[in-house]
Design a protein around this motif. Structure first.
Motif, PDB file in Angstrom:
ATOM      1  N   LYS A   3     -11.681  36.590  38.589  1.00 15.11           N
ATOM      2  CA  LYS A   3     -10.651  36.046  37.700  1.00 15.11           C
ATOM      3  C   LYS A   3     -10.874  34.572  37.381  1.00 15.11           C
ATOM      4  O   LYS A   3     -10.096  33.968  36.643  1.00 15.11           O
ATOM      5  CB  LYS A   3      -9.263  36.228  38.330  1.00 15.11           C
ATOM      6  N   GLY A   4     -11.915  33.982  37.962  1.00 12.18           N
ATOM      7  CA  GLY A   4     -12.198  32.573  37.704  1.00 12.18           C
ATOM      8  C   GLY A   4     -11.505  31.620  38.659  1.00 12.18           C
ATOM      9  O   GLY A   4     -11.420  30.420  38.399  1.00 12.18           O
ATOM     10  N   ARG A   5     -11.041  32.130  39.787  1.00 10.28           N
ATOM     11  CA  ARG A   5     -10.383  31.273  40.784  1.00 10.28           C
ATOM     12  C   ARG A   5     -11.380  30.874  41.853  1.00 10.28           C
ATOM     13  O   ARG A   5     -12.254  31.652  42.227  1.00 10.28           O
ATOM     14  CB  ARG A   5      -9.219  32.012  41.444  1.00 10.28           C
TER      15      ARG A   5
ATOM     16  N   SER B 139      -1.512  16.547  43.610  1.00  8.12           N
ATOM     17  CA  SER B 139      -2.265  17.776  43.802  1.00  8.12           C
ATOM     18  C   SER B 139      -2.770  18.342  42.482  1.00  8.12           C
ATOM     19  O   SER B 139      -3.417  19.376  42.477  1.00  8.12           O
ATOM     20  CB  SER B 139      -1.389  18.812  44.514  1.00  8.12           C
ATOM     21  N   ARG B 140      -2.469  17.697  41.366  1.00 10.92           N
ATOM     22  CA  ARG B 140      -2.966  18.196  40.071  1.00 10.92           C
ATOM     23  C   ARG B 140      -4.393  17.732  39.855  1.00 10.92           C
ATOM     24  O   ARG B 140      -4.758  16.613  40.142  1.00 10.92           O
ATOM     25  CB  ARG B 140      -2.087  17.721  38.922  1.00 10.92           C
ATOM     26  N   VAL B 141      -5.165  18.658  39.308  1.00 13.78           N
ATOM     27  CA  VAL B 141      -6.575  18.430  39.008  1.00 13.78           C
ATOM     28  C   VAL B 141      -6.743  18.555  37.501  1.00 13.78           C
ATOM     29  O   VAL B 141      -6.168  19.451  36.889  1.00 13.78           O
ATOM     30  CB  VAL B 141      -7.448  19.493  39.703  1.00 13.78           C
TER      31      VAL B 141
ATOM     32  N   ALA C 140      -4.768  21.625  36.183  1.00 11.82           N
ATOM     33  CA  ALA C 140      -4.629  22.784  37.066  1.00 11.82           C
ATOM     34  C   ALA C 140      -3.912  22.355  38.338  1.00 11.82           C
ATOM     35  O   ALA C 140      -4.089  21.236  38.812  1.00 11.82           O
ATOM     36  CB  ALA C 140      -6.006  23.359  37.401  1.00 11.82           C
ATOM     37  N   ASP C 141      -3.130  23.261  38.854  1.00 10.86           N
ATOM     38  CA  ASP C 141      -2.439  23.052  40.130  1.00 10.86           C
ATOM     39  C   ASP C 141      -3.067  23.970  41.173  1.00 10.86           C
ATOM     40  O   ASP C 141      -3.521  25.067  40.856  1.00 10.86           O
ATOM     41  CB  ASP C 141      -0.956  23.399  40.009  1.00 10.86           C
ATOM     42  N   PHE C 142      -3.069  23.511  42.405  1.00 10.91           N
ATOM     43  CA  PHE C 142      -3.520  24.359  43.504  1.00 10.91           C
ATOM     44  C   PHE C 142      -2.456  25.426  43.753  1.00 10.91           C
ATOM     45  O   PHE C 142      -1.272  25.119  43.777  1.00 10.91           O
ATOM     46  CB  PHE C 142      -3.725  23.546  44.782  1.00 10.91           C
ATOM     47  N   ASP C 143      -2.892  26.666  43.956  1.00 11.47           N
ATOM     48  CA  ASP C 143      -1.932  27.703  44.331  1.00 11.47           C
ATOM     49  C   ASP C 143      -1.716  27.639  45.846  1.00 11.47           C
ATOM     50  O   ASP C 143      -2.270  26.768  46.532  1.00 11.47           O
ATOM     51  CB  ASP C 143      -2.372  29.084  43.830  1.00 11.47           C
TER      52      ASP C 143
ATOM     53  N   ILE D 284      -7.840  26.942  42.505  1.00  8.82           N
ATOM     54  CA  ILE D 284      -7.561  26.576  41.122  1.00  8.82           C
ATOM     55  C   ILE D 284      -8.252  27.597  40.225  1.00  8.82           C
ATOM     56  O   ILE D 284      -9.203  28.255  40.636  1.00  8.82           O
ATOM     57  CB  ILE D 284      -8.020  25.139  40.770  1.00  8.82           C
ATOM     58  N   LEU D 285      -7.754  27.694  39.011  1.00  7.48           N
ATOM     59  CA  LEU D 285      -8.302  28.624  38.033  1.00  7.48           C
ATOM     60  C   LEU D 285      -9.157  27.852  37.035  1.00  7.48           C
ATOM     61  O   LEU D 285      -8.707  26.855  36.465  1.00  7.48           O
ATOM     62  CB  LEU D 285      -7.170  29.334  37.294  1.00  7.48           C
ATOM     63  N   ILE D 286     -10.391  28.307  36.849  1.00 13.83           N
ATOM     64  CA  ILE D 286     -11.289  27.702  35.870  1.00 13.83           C
ATOM     65  C   ILE D 286     -11.169  28.516  34.578  1.00 13.83           C
ATOM     66  O   ILE D 286     -11.477  29.716  34.584  1.00 13.83           O
ATOM     67  CB  ILE D 286     -12.763  27.716  36.356  1.00 13.83           C
ATOM     68  N   PRO D 287     -10.730  27.904  33.480  1.00 12.07           N
ATOM     69  CA  PRO D 287     -10.589  28.657  32.227  1.00 12.07           C
ATOM     70  C   PRO D 287     -11.932  29.214  31.747  1.00 12.07           C
ATOM     71  O   PRO D 287     -12.994  28.625  32.002  1.00 12.07           O
ATOM     72  CB  PRO D 287     -10.062  27.616  31.241  1.00 12.07           C
TER      73      PRO D 287
END
Length: 153
Positions: A15-17, A34-36, A90-93, A98-101
């Motif tokens: 899923k790109g995570r 924590s935002r990237v 992106a935020d850490f879950d 993180i999810l890479i688009p």
């Protein structure tokens, strides 16, 4: 701000995570949150395509510099289109992922095996294969700038 050092072999799921190592997440926390912000590396050389990861506060400084450039130059427009046009926060879950688009994954040719490379104020995310190819490159044609000639390592 930011003390991103070292290299980390990590995996991306279908899923790109990808899970960011705990030590790296701590550095993001020390850098102001924590935002990237992820964006494309603006390198001209296809072999250096990777994703740049900035703490949000550091990205704000970089973005201000890019926004301030006069855009009558083709090189400036390219930089702005690549770095601003691909930028995504992106935020850490809960699992530290993180999810890479998909657009960024395609830009950097990212598949399952990745390398996360510390660069002081930011990180680079590379395909493991491309990273190893880059490391194996000789760099023979590179001119050494005067700033580097003065270094004593």
């Amino acid at each position: 701000m930011g003390n991103f050092l070292g290299s980390h072999a990590i995996n991306m799921d279908a899923k790109g995570r990808l899970a960011i190592p705990a030590k790296v997440r701590e550095e993001f926390s020390h850098a102001g949150g924590s935002r990237v912000v992820l964006t494309a590396n603006a390198a001209d050389d296809e072999s250096e395509r990777c994703i740049l990861l900035y703490p949000e506060a550091q990205w704000a400084e970089v973005r201000a510099q890019i926004d301030g450039l006069p855009n009558m130059s083709r090189a400036v427009r390219r930089l702005q289109r690549l770095m601003l046009g691909h930028a995504v926060a992106a935020d850490f879950d809960a699992a530290g992922r993180i999810l890479i688009p998909p657009t960024l994954r395609r830009h950097a040719h990212l598949e399952k095996k990745l390398m996360l490379i510390g660069q002081g104020k930011k990180l680079e995310l590379w395909s493991e294969e491309r990273w190893n190819d880059w490391l194996d490159g000789s760099g023979d044609g590179d001119d050494i700038p005067p700033e580097m000639q003065a270094l004593s390592l």
